[in-house]
Design a protein around this motif. Structure first.
Motif, PDB file in Angstrom:
ATOM      1  N   ASN A 120      -4.085  -9.166   1.385  1.00  0.00           N
ATOM      2  CA  ASN A 120      -5.424  -8.570   1.515  1.00  0.00           C
ATOM      3  C   ASN A 120      -5.368  -7.216   2.235  1.00  0.00           C
ATOM      4  N   SER A 121      -4.433  -7.096   3.159  1.00  0.00           N
ATOM      5  CA  SER A 121      -4.360  -5.885   3.976  1.00  0.00           C
ATOM      6  C   SER A 121      -3.952  -4.647   3.175  1.00  0.00           C
ATOM      7  N   VAL A 122      -3.351  -4.849   1.995  1.00  0.00           N
ATOM      8  CA  VAL A 122      -2.886  -3.701   1.203  1.00  0.00           C
ATOM      9  C   VAL A 122      -3.551  -3.626  -0.166  1.00  0.00           C
ATOM     10  N   LYS A 123      -4.343  -4.615  -0.499  1.00  0.00           N
ATOM     11  CA  LYS A 123      -4.981  -4.667  -1.816  1.00  0.00           C
ATOM     12  C   LYS A 123      -5.836  -3.424  -2.045  1.00  0.00           C
ATOM     13  N   GLY A 124      -5.662  -2.819  -3.204  1.00  0.00           N
ATOM     14  CA  GLY A 124      -6.406  -1.611  -3.530  1.00  0.00           C
ATOM     15  C   GLY A 124      -5.725  -0.330  -3.081  1.00  0.00           C
ATOM     16  N   ARG A 125      -4.701  -0.450  -2.239  1.00  0.00           N
ATOM     17  CA  ARG A 125      -3.968   0.731  -1.756  1.00  0.00           C
ATOM     18  C   ARG A 125      -2.521   0.744  -2.249  1.00  0.00           C
ATOM     19  N   PHE A 126      -1.921  -0.418  -2.374  1.00  0.00           N
ATOM     20  CA  PHE A 126      -0.521  -0.522  -2.783  1.00  0.00           C
ATOM     21  C   PHE A 126      -0.444  -1.073  -4.208  1.00  0.00           C
ATOM     22  N   THR A 127       0.580  -0.620  -4.932  1.00  0.00           N
ATOM     23  CA  THR A 127       0.821  -1.111  -6.287  1.00  0.00           C
ATOM     24  C   THR A 127       2.315  -1.329  -6.468  1.00  0.00           C
ATOM     25  N   THR A 128       2.677  -2.509  -6.954  1.00  0.00           N
ATOM     26  CA  THR A 128       4.076  -2.771  -7.240  1.00  0.00           C
ATOM     27  C   THR A 128       4.290  -2.784  -8.749  1.00  0.00           C
ATOM     28  N   SER A 129       5.449  -2.334  -9.156  1.00  0.00           N
ATOM     29  CA  SER A 129       5.806  -2.314 -10.571  1.00  0.00           C
ATOM     30  C   SER A 129       7.311  -2.504 -10.679  1.00  0.00           C
ATOM     31  N   ARG A 130       7.788  -2.693 -11.899  1.00  0.00           N
ATOM     32  CA  ARG A 130       9.223  -2.882 -12.077  1.00  0.00           C
ATOM     33  C   ARG A 130       9.678  -2.294 -13.395  1.00  0.00           C
ATOM     34  N   ASP A 131      10.944  -1.929 -13.402  1.00  0.00           N
ATOM     35  CA  ASP A 131      11.619  -1.510 -14.624  1.00  0.00           C
ATOM     36  C   ASP A 131      12.778  -2.483 -14.797  1.00  0.00           C
ATOM     37  N   ARG A 132      12.571  -3.452 -15.676  1.00  0.00           N
ATOM     38  CA  ARG A 132      13.562  -4.511 -15.825  1.00  0.00           C
ATOM     39  C   ARG A 132      14.885  -3.972 -16.357  1.00  0.00           C
ATOM     40  N   ALA A 133      14.815  -2.986 -17.207  1.00  0.00           N
ATOM     41  CA  ALA A 133      16.045  -2.409 -17.771  1.00  0.00           C
ATOM     42  C   ALA A 133      16.892  -1.729 -16.697  1.00  0.00           C
ATOM     43  N   LYS A 134      16.220  -1.190 -15.675  1.00  0.00           N
ATOM     44  CA  LYS A 134      16.926  -0.495 -14.599  1.00  0.00           C
ATOM     45  C   LYS A 134      17.169  -1.396 -13.391  1.00  0.00           C
ATOM     46  N   ASN A 135      16.717  -2.651 -13.496  1.00  0.00           N
ATOM     47  CA  ASN A 135      16.901  -3.591 -12.376  1.00  0.00           C
ATOM     48  C   ASN A 135      16.306  -3.014 -11.089  1.00  0.00           C
TER      49      ASN A 135
ATOM     50  N   LEU B  34      -2.225   5.458   3.308  1.00  0.00           N
ATOM     51  CA  LEU B  34      -1.478   4.770   4.353  1.00  0.00           C
ATOM     52  C   LEU B  34      -2.185   4.858   5.703  1.00  0.00           C
ATOM     53  N   LYS B  35      -2.031   3.785   6.462  1.00  0.00           N
ATOM     54  CA  LYS B  35      -2.656   3.668   7.777  1.00  0.00           C
ATOM     55  C   LYS B  35      -1.568   3.460   8.829  1.00  0.00           C
ATOM     56  N   PRO B  36      -1.841   3.786  10.075  1.00  0.00           N
ATOM     57  CA  PRO B  36      -0.838   3.542  11.128  1.00  0.00           C
ATOM     58  C   PRO B  36      -0.387   2.084  11.188  1.00  0.00           C
ATOM     59  N   GLU B  37      -1.267   1.166  10.866  1.00  0.00           N
ATOM     60  CA  GLU B  37      -0.900  -0.253  10.908  1.00  0.00           C
ATOM     61  C   GLU B  37       0.031  -0.649   9.762  1.00  0.00           C
ATOM     62  N   ASP B  38       0.308   0.245   8.836  1.00  0.00           N
ATOM     63  CA  ASP B  38       1.299  -0.002   7.789  1.00  0.00           C
ATOM     64  C   ASP B  38       2.714   0.281   8.271  1.00  0.00           C
ATOM     65  N   THR B  39       2.847   0.823   9.469  1.00  0.00           N
ATOM     66  CA  THR B  39       4.166   1.121  10.018  1.00  0.00           C
ATOM     67  C   THR B  39       4.989  -0.145  10.175  1.00  0.00           C
ATOM     68  N   ALA B  40       6.180  -0.144   9.570  1.00  0.00           N
ATOM     69  CA  ALA B  40       7.045  -1.327   9.589  1.00  0.00           C
ATOM     70  C   ALA B  40       8.332  -1.004   8.832  1.00  0.00           C
ATOM     71  N   VAL B  41       9.280  -1.920   8.925  1.00  0.00           N
ATOM     72  CA  VAL B  41      10.430  -1.900   8.028  1.00  0.00           C
ATOM     73  C   VAL B  41      10.025  -2.692   6.783  1.00  0.00           C
ATOM     74  N   TYR B  42      10.211  -2.090   5.626  1.00  0.00           N
ATOM     75  CA  TYR B  42       9.832  -2.715   4.365  1.00  0.00           C
ATOM     76  C   TYR B  42      11.085  -3.245   3.651  1.00  0.00           C
ATOM     77  N   TYR B  43      10.991  -4.500   3.214  1.00  0.00           N
ATOM     78  CA  TYR B  43      12.097  -5.167   2.551  1.00  0.00           C
ATOM     79  C   TYR B  43      11.701  -5.566   1.135  1.00  0.00           C
ATOM     80  N   CYS B  44      12.631  -5.421   0.210  1.00  0.00           N
ATOM     81  CA  CYS B  44      12.412  -6.041  -1.092  1.00  0.00           C
ATOM     82  C   CYS B  44      13.269  -7.308  -1.153  1.00  0.00           C
TER      83      CYS B  44
END
Length: 127
Positions: free
Chosen positions: A62-77, A86-96
């Protein structure tokens, strides 16, 4: 050796945008859901977004809905996380992460759903 490598994190001002990328090597994850999580100092790792194996379904915290979008390219893995307004509260280490199971039909938002993790990329949003 299976590896997930994130990139694209940096220092950005509030209101700005970043695009994170995650490239997998060592095996294909084209049939696995992929997820994004983040962890701020002193906090637990939290779910951000997920995309199903075919790329036809996405789900967001909920905290990122409407601001973040994820997508993928399966051929490129490769999986992406476009972050806008972006907001200051988005500050973090991001992991996939890659789902431990192929062709899953349920929404994958738990840390325990994922087996493979990247090393993380730092996103810092200044106010």
């Amino acid at each position: 050796q299976v590896q997930l490598v994130e990139s694209g994190g940096e220092l950005v001002q509030a209101g700005g945008s970043l695009r994170l990328s995650c490239v997998a090597s060592g095996r294909t994850f084209s049939n696995n859901a992929m997820g994004w999580f983040r962890q701020a100092p002193g906090k637990e790792r939290e779910f951000v977004a997920t995309i199903n194996w075919s790329g036809t379904y996405t789900y967001y915290a909920n905290s990122v809905k409407g601001r973040f979008t994820t997508s993928r390219d399966r051929a490129k893995n490769t999986v992406y996380l476009q972050m806008n307004s972006l907001k200051p509260e988005d500050t973090a280490v991001y992991y996939c992460a890659a789902d431990r199971t192929q062709f899953t039909s349920t929404t994958r938002y738990r840390v325990s759903d994922y087996e493979y993790w990247g090393q993380g990329t730092q996103v810092t949003v200044s106010s």
